[in-house]
Design an enzyme around this catalytic site. Sequence first.
Site, short mmCIF file in Angstrom:
data_model
loop_
_atom_site.label_atom_id
_atom_site.label_comp_id
_atom_site.label_asym_id
_atom_site.label_seq_id
_atom_site.Cartn_x
_atom_site.Cartn_y
_atom_site.Cartn_z
N ASP A 299 3.31 -54.61 81.64
CA ASP A 299 2.63 -54.57 83.00
C ASP A 299 1.50 -55.83 83.00
O ASP A 299 0.72 -55.76 84.29
CB ASP A 299 1.80 -53.05 82.83
N ASP B 30 -0.20 -49.64 81.96
CA ASP B 30 -0.52 -49.51 80.44
C ASP B 30 0.30 -50.05 79.53
O ASP B 30 -0.29 -50.25 78.26
CB ASP B 30 -0.52 -48.02 80.32
N ASP C 231 -0.01 -45.73 88.73
CA ASP C 231 1.02 -45.21 87.70
C ASP C 231 0.93 -43.59 87.97
O ASP C 231 -0.10 -43.13 88.28
CB ASP C 231 0.62 -45.36 86.25
#
Length: 883
Positions: free
Chosen positions: A635, A631, A326
């Site tokens: 996901d 997170d 990310d």
Amino acid sequence: MKWYQLDVEKVEQKLHVTSTRGLSDKQVNERRKQYGQNELESGKHTPRWLIFLAQFQDFMVIVLLAATLIAGLLGEYIDAIAIMVIVLVNGFIGYFQEQKAEKSLDKLKELSAPLANVLRDGKWEKVSSRDVVVGDIVRVNGGDRIPADIRILKSNSMETEESALTGESLPVMKHQAAIQKEHLEAQDQVNMGFMGTLVTRGSGIGIVVGTGMNTVMGQIASLMANTKKIMTPLERRLAELGKILIVVALLLTALVVVLGVLQGNPTYEMFLAGVSLAVAAIPEGLPAIVTVALSLGVQRMIKKKAIVRKLSAVETLGTASVICSDKTGTMTENQMTVKEMYLNGRNLYVTGDGYDIRGDFFLEKNKVDRDYQNLETMLLYGMICNNASLLVKKGKHMIDGDPTDGALLVAARKLGLKEMDGERFNIIKEIPFDSDRKRMSVVIEDENGLRYLITKGAPDVLLPRTSYLLGNEGRSMLRTEDRNNIVNKINDMANKALRTIAIGMRPLKKNESLDEAFLEKDLTFIGLFGLIDPPRKEVKSAIAECREAGIKTVMITGDHVNTARAIARNLNLLPENGLVLEGSKISQMSQDELIDVIDDTYVFARVTPEHKLKIVKAFQEKGHIVAMTGDGVNDAPAIKASDIGISMGISGTDVTKEASSLVLMDDNFATIKSAIKEGRNIYENIRKFIRYLLASNVGEILVMLFAMLLALPLPLVPVQILWVNLVTDGLPAMALGLDKPEDNVMKRPPRNPREGVFGRGLGYKIISRGILIGLVTLIAFMVTYQNNPDNLVYGQTVAFTTLVMAQLIHVFDCRTENSVFDRNPFENMYLVLAVISSLLLLLVVIYWPPLQPIFHTTALAFRDWLFIGALSAIPTVLFGFKK
Ligand code: ADP
Ligand code: MG
């Protein structure tokens, strides 16, 4: 009356708590004493004596004990007792090591235990879910597991998934109103949240009415199955290796006994020889040392802020070839600050840093204030359509909640807007933000009863839902020209690495439906925010280091493609001809088309969580071992599908943590790199001591076998071999497990996951060194024995000493795949200490008279040592130079 039948106020009264202050510390302590910890009772712990006994259930140990018993029956008391004692001591060592490993795993469990957000003494704090008590006010967000049974006080479109309790996997919408009906099943108590169920959307606040075994979950799971220890792939492979070695040992024993007896030797002596061989073939200390090395590695990783949730990840980490990370929060600080605004067709600049509320608004060089048209409206709306709050800690302003939201609060404060300015409006409905929708909306009602919708979100998502424009002259139709201007502005801001957020609104008619499907349309565009989120400073070098280590770093983000590209360039992540793919493209591509371009792609922008899954699979199709971070609630599937799922310790949700095998305590990309480095090192260290231990065993077998073939007496007695395997080899092997990485650990490509333990020439090294160790030991024995044919013990002592010395020199060679002279031997002080202690123990066995009969030894003279020293250095020196 049941909890769901009571009004919220009644519940608070009954539990002696107010939803604005929560419990006091005193109340919490009292209640914990009364009700105990908020835990489901798990199965009983294995008793200690069973763990101790388990040390002896190993098949090789049983074979050894049986052989010892027979030897004892045949009259070899001293040998039998000595072997027993050594085996027992080894059992104790194994027991303590297992205890230690268990403790470190317990610590891991504690570190990764879920946290709960509770209100105590008027302050929100995070405590371990275990410490939640009845009456606690808790807040839950999307992705959280509800820590206890709660009565909902406030629901912001909160939905939960309760299949663990009810079998029903459709989310349940939660409300706060009391329900009058009697005898409702759990799934119909929609104003309750149940322990262990998952918040899939929205957020809520509740009051704890049941903890631990007094929850619905507690009633179902009155006894949870004891979690069994799962072996890592390496441990499994070594266990298999152990079995093979046992078979080899038994075959060798049978062969020797049969051959010897056929040659006319006494059966009894041949049996002893067979036992010696069996002992020589089996690396008794290996399994324990592997476990210790893994658990010590796990502890080192904790120090570097990486928590391993599955032990197998320690091994897999070393094979990672792609890290999909990310952007927001992992590569960047996740500390957002509004730097620019765009409204009325003009650019404003905002000064100030971080969440500091000092700062001003500038139009070119002129400071502007509330009188600047629409500025207050835009900031006010950003403040109302918001889930974060601004707090002061130690005199500094901080935010609680989503940093993007927080930045908008800080910006509003810079104009002097305070929370109470928003309180004029009643929030009637909230459609929460998530990474799929990329926007958030609230419906508000002002003091005159007029209703509005406020929407804030990704500008390119909002624009297609926009029909009007708010400008200096009030509201007008949004013309194509305006649309183009806005798009240009979005691109401009994004090119400067700013995260962009648009604000829009729509007046609602009196009794217009509040159905989510029809609300966010015909918006009036108010303006854009441009937020800076600086990259973490360690990330750039971590990415470079990964590249050197043959690991590709890929950025995944929900942000605008230009923002993503700009930050990727900043971090040196995106090469000249690297591709940037947008989520909408990925949706149109087939999996095969994605696979075709995946190796050239470095940045994925405006993706949703489903894209992540597609990306993981594409990389895996290409043969990559993928580490994937995440997170948010959605996901979890991608994290599960990846080879190494990584979740965030600070900002991560419970579901992602549960799905992951590694948790980053600091949410930092650089920590992934450290974990990979540690993972590679642990694996190399395990290879180092496998090499060391097995070379020793090969040497022992050969010296015995050759001696038998040459019709010589046995150069080593069983107790000596066992001593070498457990005592002399054990300590240095453990020290090898603590060795520092070689300089090149992060300068070579990742290990091939299909590579066996003996890959990369390790098998050759073990056998070649083993042969030499066997040969020099044999020569030492033959020379000594030939000169002193009637002093067998002397010859055996020289052989024993040569074997030990050859091993203790060889151990330094095991630290490197290159020349032994490349590494400073004093770098690993554990190893130096281990070698010195092994040497001292050797001296004790040779020179201390009470031990001499037990170990079949005799005192050696100085010139013996010269002879032994020269011989035992040969294997290492011979191979030490050329590699
Ligand atoms: P990432 O976490 O990968 O940066 P997100 O999915 O969180 O991406 O955000 C995607 C986009 O959604 C952002 O670029 C921004 O425009 C918008 N956005 C992010 N957070 C919020 C929020 N709290 N409210 C409204 N819009 C948001
Ligand atoms: Mg985000």
